[in-house]
Write an enzyme that holds these catalytic residues in place. Structure first.
Site, PDB file in Angstrom:
ATOM      1  N   SER A   9       0.855  -1.191   0.000  1.00  0.00           N
ATOM      2  CA  SER A   9       0.000   0.000   0.000  1.00  0.00           C
ATOM      3  C   SER A   9       0.885   1.234   0.000  1.00  0.00           C
ATOM      4  O   SER A   9       1.627   1.475   0.966  1.00  0.00           O
ATOM      5  CB  SER A   9      -0.894   0.012   1.242  1.00  0.00           C
ATOM      6  OG  SER A   9      -1.407   1.320   1.425  1.00  0.00           O
ATOM      7  N   HIS A  34      -1.109  -1.445  -4.364  1.00  0.00           N
ATOM      8  CA  HIS A  34      -2.381  -1.129  -3.703  1.00  0.00           C
ATOM      9  C   HIS A  34      -2.453   0.383  -3.475  1.00  0.00           C
ATOM     10  O   HIS A  34      -1.573   0.972  -2.840  1.00  0.00           O
ATOM     11  CB  HIS A  34      -2.460  -1.873  -2.367  1.00  0.00           C
ATOM     12  CG  HIS A  34      -3.763  -1.723  -1.650  1.00  0.00           C
ATOM     13  ND1 HIS A  34      -4.869  -2.512  -1.919  1.00  0.00           N
ATOM     14  CD2 HIS A  34      -4.148  -0.877  -0.664  1.00  0.00           C
ATOM     15  CE1 HIS A  34      -5.868  -2.155  -1.121  1.00  0.00           C
ATOM     16  NE2 HIS A  34      -5.455  -1.155  -0.355  1.00  0.00           N
ATOM     17  N   ASP A  36      -4.776   3.475  -2.070  1.00  0.00           N
ATOM     18  CA  ASP A  36      -5.907   3.820  -1.203  1.00  0.00           C
ATOM     19  C   ASP A  36      -6.420   5.214  -1.551  1.00  0.00           C
ATOM     20  O   ASP A  36      -5.714   6.206  -1.374  1.00  0.00           O
ATOM     21  CB  ASP A  36      -5.456   3.783   0.256  1.00  0.00           C
ATOM     22  CG  ASP A  36      -5.159   2.363   0.716  1.00  0.00           C
ATOM     23  OD1 ASP A  36      -6.079   1.526   0.672  1.00  0.00           O
ATOM     24  OD2 ASP A  36      -4.007   2.093   1.098  1.00  0.00           O
ATOM     25  N   MET A  38      -9.114   8.008  -0.650  1.00  0.00           N
ATOM     26  CA  MET A  38      -9.977   8.418   0.474  1.00  0.00           C
ATOM     27  C   MET A  38     -10.503   9.820   0.228  1.00  0.00           C
ATOM     28  O   MET A  38      -9.775  10.672  -0.298  1.00  0.00           O
ATOM     29  CB  MET A  38      -9.182   8.402   1.778  1.00  0.00           C
ATOM     30  CG  MET A  38      -8.493   7.071   2.058  1.00  0.00           C
ATOM     31  SD  MET A  38      -7.674   7.095   3.669  1.00  0.00           S
ATOM     32  CE  MET A  38      -6.812   5.524   3.639  1.00  0.00           C
ATOM     33  N   HIS A  67      -8.272   0.764  -4.104  1.00  0.00           N
ATOM     34  CA  HIS A  67      -9.219   0.576  -3.002  1.00  0.00           C
ATOM     35  C   HIS A  67      -9.919   1.910  -2.749  1.00  0.00           C
ATOM     36  O   HIS A  67      -9.319   2.842  -2.218  1.00  0.00           O
ATOM     37  CB  HIS A  67      -8.422   0.095  -1.776  1.00  0.00           C
ATOM     38  CG  HIS A  67      -9.219  -0.064  -0.529  1.00  0.00           C
ATOM     39  ND1 HIS A  67      -8.625  -0.260   0.710  1.00  0.00           N
ATOM     40  CD2 HIS A  67     -10.559  -0.077  -0.306  1.00  0.00           C
ATOM     41  CE1 HIS A  67      -9.569  -0.368   1.629  1.00  0.00           C
ATOM     42  NE2 HIS A  67     -10.750  -0.249   1.043  1.00  0.00           N
ATOM     43  N   MET A  69     -12.252   4.346  -0.924  1.00  0.00           N
ATOM     44  CA  MET A  69     -12.952   4.653   0.329  1.00  0.00           C
ATOM     45  C   MET A  69     -13.592   6.020   0.121  1.00  0.00           C
ATOM     46  O   MET A  69     -13.218   7.023   0.751  1.00  0.00           O
ATOM     47  CB  MET A  69     -11.939   4.640   1.491  1.00  0.00           C
ATOM     48  CG  MET A  69     -11.509   3.219   1.854  1.00  0.00           C
ATOM     49  SD  MET A  69      -9.915   3.142   2.719  1.00  0.00           S
ATOM     50  CE  MET A  69      -8.823   3.161   1.308  1.00  0.00           C
ATOM     51  N   MET A 138     -11.265  -6.178   5.485  1.00  0.00           N
ATOM     52  CA  MET A 138     -10.510  -5.147   6.217  1.00  0.00           C
ATOM     53  C   MET A 138     -10.213  -5.664   7.627  1.00  0.00           C
ATOM     54  O   MET A 138     -11.135  -6.003   8.370  1.00  0.00           O
ATOM     55  CB  MET A 138     -11.329  -3.860   6.344  1.00  0.00           C
ATOM     56  CG  MET A 138     -11.571  -3.077   5.060  1.00  0.00           C
ATOM     57  SD  MET A 138     -10.087  -2.459   4.232  1.00  0.00           S
ATOM     58  CE  MET A 138      -9.246  -1.568   5.539  1.00  0.00           C
ATOM     59  N   PHE A 144      -6.638   4.851   7.803  1.00  0.00           N
ATOM     60  CA  PHE A 144      -5.254   5.148   8.180  1.00  0.00           C
ATOM     61  C   PHE A 144      -4.382   3.901   8.105  1.00  0.00           C
ATOM     62  O   PHE A 144      -4.865   2.797   8.361  1.00  0.00           O
ATOM     63  CB  PHE A 144      -5.201   5.693   9.618  1.00  0.00           C
ATOM     64  CG  PHE A 144      -6.045   6.919   9.797  1.00  0.00           C
ATOM     65  CD1 PHE A 144      -5.551   8.176   9.441  1.00  0.00           C
ATOM     66  CD2 PHE A 144      -7.343   6.817  10.279  1.00  0.00           C
ATOM     67  CE1 PHE A 144      -6.349   9.309   9.581  1.00  0.00           C
ATOM     68  CE2 PHE A 144      -8.148   7.948  10.422  1.00  0.00           C
ATOM     69  CZ  PHE A 144      -7.648   9.195  10.071  1.00  0.00           C
ATOM     70  N   GLY A 145      -3.114   4.122   7.796  1.00  0.00           N
ATOM     71  CA  GLY A 145      -2.143   3.046   7.892  1.00  0.00           C
ATOM     72  C   GLY A 145      -1.647   2.924   9.322  1.00  0.00           C
ATOM     73  O   GLY A 145      -1.979   3.744  10.184  1.00  0.00           O
ATOM     74  N   ASP A 176      -6.436  -6.565   4.397  1.00  0.00           N
ATOM     75  CA  ASP A 176      -5.844  -5.221   4.388  1.00  0.00           C
ATOM     76  C   ASP A 176      -5.940  -4.605   5.776  1.00  0.00           C
ATOM     77  O   ASP A 176      -7.038  -4.419   6.305  1.00  0.00           O
ATOM     78  CB  ASP A 176      -6.624  -4.366   3.368  1.00  0.00           C
ATOM     79  CG  ASP A 176      -6.067  -2.942   3.213  1.00  0.00           C
ATOM     80  OD1 ASP A 176      -5.029  -2.624   3.808  1.00  0.00           O
ATOM     81  OD2 ASP A 176      -6.711  -2.169   2.475  1.00  0.00           O
ATOM     82  N   GLY A 177      -4.761  -4.274   6.336  1.00  0.00           N
ATOM     83  CA  GLY A 177      -4.730  -3.551   7.601  1.00  0.00           C
ATOM     84  C   GLY A 177      -3.962  -4.301   8.673  1.00  0.00           C
ATOM     85  O   GLY A 177      -4.357  -5.405   9.064  1.00  0.00           O
ATOM     86  N   GLY A 178      -2.841  -3.737   9.105  1.00  0.00           N
ATOM     87  CA  GLY A 178      -2.081  -4.365  10.184  1.00  0.00           C
ATOM     88  C   GLY A 178      -1.438  -5.682   9.800  1.00  0.00           C
ATOM     89  O   GLY A 178      -1.129  -6.502  10.671  1.00  0.00           O
ATOM     90  N   GLY A 198       1.194  -1.864   4.149  1.00  0.00           N
ATOM     91  CA  GLY A 198       1.811  -0.555   3.989  1.00  0.00           C
ATOM     92  C   GLY A 198       3.051  -0.458   4.847  1.00  0.00           C
ATOM     93  O   GLY A 198       4.182  -0.579   4.371  1.00  0.00           O
ATOM     94  N   SER A 199       2.840  -0.269   6.166  1.00  0.00           N
ATOM     95  CA  SER A 199       3.961  -0.070   7.094  1.00  0.00           C
ATOM     96  C   SER A 199       4.967  -1.221   7.036  1.00  0.00           C
ATOM     97  O   SER A 199       6.173  -0.988   7.129  1.00  0.00           O
ATOM     98  CB  SER A 199       3.445   0.034   8.531  1.00  0.00           C
ATOM     99  OG  SER A 199       2.221   0.701   8.573  1.00  0.00           O
TER     100      SER A 199
HETATM  101  C1  DX5 Z   1      -6.366   1.586   5.438  1.00  0.00           C
HETATM  102  C2  DX5 Z   1      -5.873   1.180   4.082  1.00  0.00           C
HETATM  103  C3  DX5 Z   1      -4.724   0.256   4.079  1.00  0.00           C
HETATM  104  C4  DX5 Z   1      -3.481   0.793   4.763  1.00  0.00           C
HETATM  105  C5  DX5 Z   1      -2.772  -0.379   5.343  1.00  0.00           C
HETATM  106  O1  DX5 Z   1      -7.577   2.240   5.281  1.00  0.00           O
HETATM  107  O2  DX5 Z   1      -6.920   0.539   3.351  1.00  0.00           O
HETATM  108  O3  DX5 Z   1      -4.423  -0.187   2.747  1.00  0.00           O
HETATM  109  O4  DX5 Z   1      -2.607   1.476   3.895  1.00  0.00           O
HETATM  110  O5  DX5 Z   1      -1.687   0.081   6.080  1.00  0.00           O
HETATM  111  P1  DX5 Z   1      -0.925  -0.851   7.136  1.00  0.00           P
HETATM  112  O6  DX5 Z   1      -0.400  -2.031   6.366  1.00  0.00           O
HETATM  113  O7  DX5 Z   1       0.131   0.048   7.652  1.00  0.00           O
HETATM  114  O8  DX5 Z   1      -1.928  -1.269   8.161  1.00  0.00           O
HETATM  115 ZN    ZN Z   2      -6.442  -0.365   1.368  1.00  0.00          ZN
END
Ligand code: DX5
Ligand code: ZN
Length: 220
Positions: A9, A34, A36, A38, A67, A69, A138, A144-145, A176-178, A198-199
């Site tokens: 991401s 990926h 995002d 928003m 993705h 949002m 999700m 947020f990442g 997706d997420g964490g 992402g992170s």
């Molecule tokens: C959150 C996004 C994710 C985000 C994931 O709304 O959809 O794609 O970038 O970030 P990490 O991997 O840091 O949780």
């Molecule tokens: Zn995403």
């Protein structure tokens, strides 16, 4: 065994050097990019839209996994197609006519996806399962990442995996997420075959991206 695909991401990348960051994760073994999108209304954060995606299209041949949002979605579908999105994923809460939205995405030449928030049940996707190419579970609340993986979503991944196997079509199951080296094996064991991160990918500088991606894949 299913080959797990990794979708970095770019939300966690250096936005001043987006093109270089994409090239770096592509060289490091990413399968999808990926992105995002928003709108500050469907989720409490703002990112980028179709014009930036269009510019980034020049930087890689990897599929763009976009993705959304945002709400509404339908007025922007053609813009994302023209920008070069390959997969376009929407949240069911973004509009009143999910089936129509998915059909419009396919008609515009993209693969349609549905994203399920942590509180959205898997059953929402059941009536439209023949119309989707990707289901995104999700594992954080979107926006947020850098948030922590919500463990209760593993059961939903298992449930969606059974639905996909019963549907008998090639439908990707993305989480997706964490997602990091600790949570990735759990998501894969529950049935996910595309990991967004992402992170966990964009840390340590470009020299670390290859190892970061390999560490996520190792869970498979
Ligand atoms: C959150 C996004 C994710 C985000 C994931 O709304 O959809 O794609 O970038 O970030 P990490 O991997 O840091 O949780
Ligand atoms: Zn995403």
């Amino acid at each position: 065994m299913v080959r797990v695909r990794i979708a970095p991401s770019i939300l966690a990348s250096d936005f001043a050097r987006l093109g270089e960051e994409i090239a770096a994760v592509a060289a490091a073994g990413a399968d999808f990019i990926h992105i995002d999108v928003m709108d500050g209304h469907f989720v409490p954060n703002l990112t980028i839209g179709a014009p930036v995606i269009k510019s980034l299209r020049k930087t890689t041949d990897l599929p763009f996994d976009v993705h959304l949002m945002i709400a509404p979605v339908d007025p922007f579908i053609d813009d994302f197609a023209a920008a070069g999105a390959n997969i376009l994923t929407v949240h069911p809460e973004a509009g009143p006519h999910l089936h129509r939205t998915l059909q419009r995405i396919r008609a515009a030449g993209m693969k349609p996806g549905v994203a399920l928030n942590p509180a959205t049940p898997a059953s929402v996707v059941e009536p439209v399962i023949d119309d989707v190419d990707l289901i995104l579970v999700m594992s954080v609340n979107p926006g947020f990442g850098g948030q922590s993986f919500i463990g209760s979503q593993l059961r939903k991944i298992e449930r969606v995996r059974s639905m996909i196997d019963a549907a008998g079509r090639d439908i990707m199951l993305e989480v997706d997420g964490g997602v990091d080296a600790k949570t990735a094996p759990k998501a894969i064991a529950a049935g996910a075959d595309v990991l967004v991160a992402g992170s966990a990918v964009f840390r340590g500088g470009a020299g670390a991206y290859g190892d970061n991606i390999a560490a996520l894949r190792a869970g498979g």
